[in-house]
Scaffold this motif. Structure first.
Motif, PDB file in Angstrom:
ATOM      1  N   PHE A  16       0.826  -1.199   0.000  1.00 45.48           N
ATOM      2  CA  PHE A  16       0.000   0.000   0.000  1.00 45.48           C
ATOM      3  C   PHE A  16       0.861   1.248   0.000  1.00 45.48           C
ATOM      4  N   ALA A  17       0.485   2.196  -0.848  1.00 48.77           N
ATOM      5  CA  ALA A  17       1.020   3.549  -0.812  1.00 48.77           C
ATOM      6  C   ALA A  17      -0.190   4.478  -0.752  1.00 48.77           C
ATOM      7  N   GLU A  18      -0.080   5.539   0.021  1.00 47.11           N
ATOM      8  CA  GLU A  18      -1.205   6.456   0.248  1.00 47.11           C
ATOM      9  C   GLU A  18      -1.815   6.957  -1.059  1.00 47.11           C
ATOM     10  N   ARG A  19      -0.998   7.111  -2.093  1.00 43.37           N
ATOM     11  CA  ARG A  19      -1.487   7.686  -3.346  1.00 43.37           C
ATOM     12  C   ARG A  19      -2.412   6.756  -4.124  1.00 43.37           C
ATOM     13  N   TYR A  20      -2.395   5.447  -3.859  1.00 47.92           N
ATOM     14  CA  TYR A  20      -3.185   4.498  -4.650  1.00 47.92           C
ATOM     15  C   TYR A  20      -4.673   4.831  -4.650  1.00 47.92           C
ATOM     16  N   LEU A  53     -10.387  18.980   5.928  1.00 44.96           N
ATOM     17  CA  LEU A  53     -11.508  18.173   5.462  1.00 44.96           C
ATOM     18  C   LEU A  53     -12.337  17.717   6.654  1.00 44.96           C
ATOM     19  N   THR A  54     -13.660  17.947   6.546  1.00 42.84           N
ATOM     20  CA  THR A  54     -14.607  17.448   7.534  1.00 42.84           C
ATOM     21  C   THR A  54     -15.510  16.431   6.857  1.00 42.84           C
ATOM     22  N   ILE A  55     -15.616  15.248   7.462  1.00 51.78           N
ATOM     23  CA  ILE A  55     -16.571  14.241   7.008  1.00 51.78           C
ATOM     24  C   ILE A  55     -17.832  14.438   7.827  1.00 51.78           C
ATOM     25  N   GLY A  56     -18.944  14.717   7.148  1.00 49.77           N
ATOM     26  CA  GLY A  56     -20.188  15.088   7.799  1.00 49.77           C
ATOM     27  C   GLY A  56     -20.814  13.976   8.632  1.00 49.77           C
ATOM     28  N   PRO A  57     -21.754  14.339   9.529  1.00 49.85           N
ATOM     29  CA  PRO A  57     -22.290  13.411  10.517  1.00 49.85           C
ATOM     30  C   PRO A  57     -23.134  12.262   9.974  1.00 49.85           C
ATOM     31  N   ASP A  58     -23.689  12.378   8.807  1.00 52.23           N
ATOM     32  CA  ASP A  58     -24.565  11.331   8.276  1.00 52.23           C
ATOM     33  C   ASP A  58     -23.929  10.547   7.129  1.00 52.23           C
ATOM     34  N   LEU A  59     -22.623  10.731   6.924  1.00 48.65           N
ATOM     35  CA  LEU A  59     -21.911  10.084   5.829  1.00 48.65           C
ATOM     36  C   LEU A  59     -21.079   8.916   6.358  1.00 48.65           C
ATOM     37  N   THR A  60     -20.993   7.851   5.559  1.00 52.23           N
ATOM     38  CA  THR A  60     -20.157   6.696   5.884  1.00 52.23           C
ATOM     39  C   THR A  60     -19.092   6.536   4.810  1.00 52.23           C
ATOM     40  N   VAL A  61     -17.844   6.359   5.245  1.00 53.42           N
ATOM     41  CA  VAL A  61     -16.725   6.043   4.351  1.00 53.42           C
ATOM     42  C   VAL A  61     -16.233   4.659   4.753  1.00 53.42           C
ATOM     43  N   ARG A  62     -16.194   3.726   3.787  1.00 51.11           N
ATOM     44  CA  ARG A  62     -15.759   2.365   4.112  1.00 51.11           C
ATOM     45  C   ARG A  62     -14.893   1.799   3.003  1.00 51.11           C
ATOM     46  N   ASN A  63     -13.885   1.004   3.420  1.00 49.33           N
ATOM     47  CA  ASN A  63     -13.140   0.271   2.389  1.00 49.33           C
ATOM     48  C   ASN A  63     -13.821  -1.081   2.224  1.00 49.33           C
ATOM     49  N   VAL A  64     -14.116  -1.396   0.974  1.00 50.54           N
ATOM     50  CA  VAL A  64     -14.842  -2.627   0.649  1.00 50.54           C
ATOM     51  C   VAL A  64     -13.937  -3.615  -0.083  1.00 50.54           C
ATOM     52  N   GLY A  65     -12.671  -3.270  -0.244  1.00 53.00           N
ATOM     53  CA  GLY A  65     -11.703  -4.144  -0.894  1.00 53.00           C
ATOM     54  C   GLY A  65     -10.352  -3.474  -0.947  1.00 53.00           C
ATOM     55  N   GLY A  66      -9.323  -4.142  -0.454  1.00 51.57           N
ATOM     56  CA  GLY A  66      -7.989  -3.578  -0.492  1.00 51.57           C
ATOM     57  C   GLY A  66      -7.796  -2.458   0.511  1.00 51.57           C
ATOM     58  N   SER A  67      -6.660  -1.775   0.411  1.00 50.75           N
ATOM     59  CA  SER A  67      -6.295  -0.706   1.341  1.00 50.75           C
ATOM     60  C   SER A  67      -6.549   0.659   0.721  1.00 50.75           C
ATOM     61  N   ALA A  68      -6.782   1.637   1.598  1.00 50.55           N
ATOM     62  CA  ALA A  68      -7.068   2.997   1.148  1.00 50.55           C
ATOM     63  C   ALA A  68      -6.681   3.972   2.256  1.00 50.55           C
ATOM     64  N   ALA A  69      -6.758   5.270   1.953  1.00 52.26           N
ATOM     65  CA  ALA A  69      -6.448   6.309   2.939  1.00 52.26           C
ATOM     66  C   ALA A  69      -7.541   7.359   2.957  1.00 52.26           C
ATOM     67  N   VAL A  70      -7.859   7.806   4.161  1.00 49.16           N
ATOM     68  CA  VAL A  70      -8.753   8.947   4.366  1.00 49.16           C
ATOM     69  C   VAL A  70      -7.908   9.985   5.080  1.00 49.16           C
ATOM     70  N   GLY A  71      -7.810  11.172   4.497  1.00 50.49           N
ATOM     71  CA  GLY A  71      -6.944  12.203   5.042  1.00 50.49           C
ATOM     72  C   GLY A  71      -5.582  12.170   4.383  1.00 50.49           C
ATOM     73  N   ASP A  72      -4.675  12.983   4.905  1.00 51.31           N
ATOM     74  CA  ASP A  72      -3.351  13.141   4.319  1.00 51.31           C
ATOM     75  C   ASP A  72      -2.355  13.335   5.447  1.00 51.31           C
ATOM     76  N   SER A  73      -1.200  12.752   5.317  1.00 49.26           N
ATOM     77  CA  SER A  73      -0.195  12.837   6.375  1.00 49.26           C
ATOM     78  C   SER A  73       0.624  14.126   6.320  1.00 49.26           C
ATOM     79  N   SER A  74       0.281  15.051   5.435  1.00 45.48           N
ATOM     80  CA  SER A  74       0.999  16.315   5.333  1.00 45.48           C
ATOM     81  C   SER A  74       0.849  17.114   6.634  1.00 45.48           C
ATOM     82  N   SER A  75       1.797  17.985   6.893  1.00 46.76           N
ATOM     83  CA  SER A  75       1.862  18.686   8.175  1.00 46.76           C
ATOM     84  C   SER A  75       0.785  19.746   8.393  1.00 46.76           C
ATOM     85  N   SER A  76      -0.001  20.081   7.409  1.00 49.00           N
ATOM     86  CA  SER A  76      -0.960  21.174   7.595  1.00 49.00           C
ATOM     87  C   SER A  76      -2.341  20.841   7.019  1.00 49.00           C
TER      88      SER A  76
END
Length: 144
Positions: free
Chosen positions: A72-76, A87-110
């Motif tokens: 896995f690399a974050e860019r995939y 980034l704000t993920i709203g209260p009624d939204l669902t984010v799910r991985n349904v296969g393989g690896s993924a990233a939510v957000g970014d590891s950048s400093s800001s």
């Protein structure tokens, strides 16, 4: 995309890099689908929220599918703020991985991530990375 509300199911296919300006509302299912089993970046899929305070909201679901499971690399496959955005993920939204690896957000400093909804990792043996310069969880983080 600028200030878009998605009221139907949709798919971002391999190679799609979508930049969102002024929020995105998803009231159906949005599948980010990286179907390639290679590491070539031309197949990466991203939902990128431009600078400033951005919200990924709605009553729907974001599904993350990555066919490359050997590493896995974050860019995939990722959902993230760019250019010093928040980034704000709203209260009624669902984010799910349904296969393989993924990233939510970014590891950048800001690039903070605020979760008010549900982020769910549902792929055994794979990773759903939740990243940000700071992470505020006001919703639910799940592993199944």
């Amino acid at each position: 995309m600028e200030g878009v509300t998605l009221e139907a199911d949709a798919t971002l296919r391999a190679g799609a890099q979508v930049t969102v300006v002024d929020d995105l509302t998803v009231n159906g299912t949005l599948l980010l689908n990286r179907t390639s089993t290679t590491t070539q970046s031309i197949y990466d899929v991203g939902l990128n929220f431009a600078a400033g305070y951005q919200t990924l909201g709605g009553t729907g679901e974001i599904q993350l599918f990555n066919a490359y499971t050997a590493g896995f690399a974050e860019r995939y496959l990722r959902i993230r703020a760019v250019k010093n955005g928040q980034l704000t993920i709203g209260p009624d939204l669902t984010v799910r991985n349904v296969g393989g690896s993924a990233a939510v957000g970014d590891s950048s400093s800001s690039r903070p991530l605020i979760n008010q909804g549900t982020i769910s990792s549902e792929t055994p043996g794979q990773m759903l990375a939740v990243r940000g310069s700071s992470i505020f969880n006001e919703g639910s983080l799940q592993v199944s």
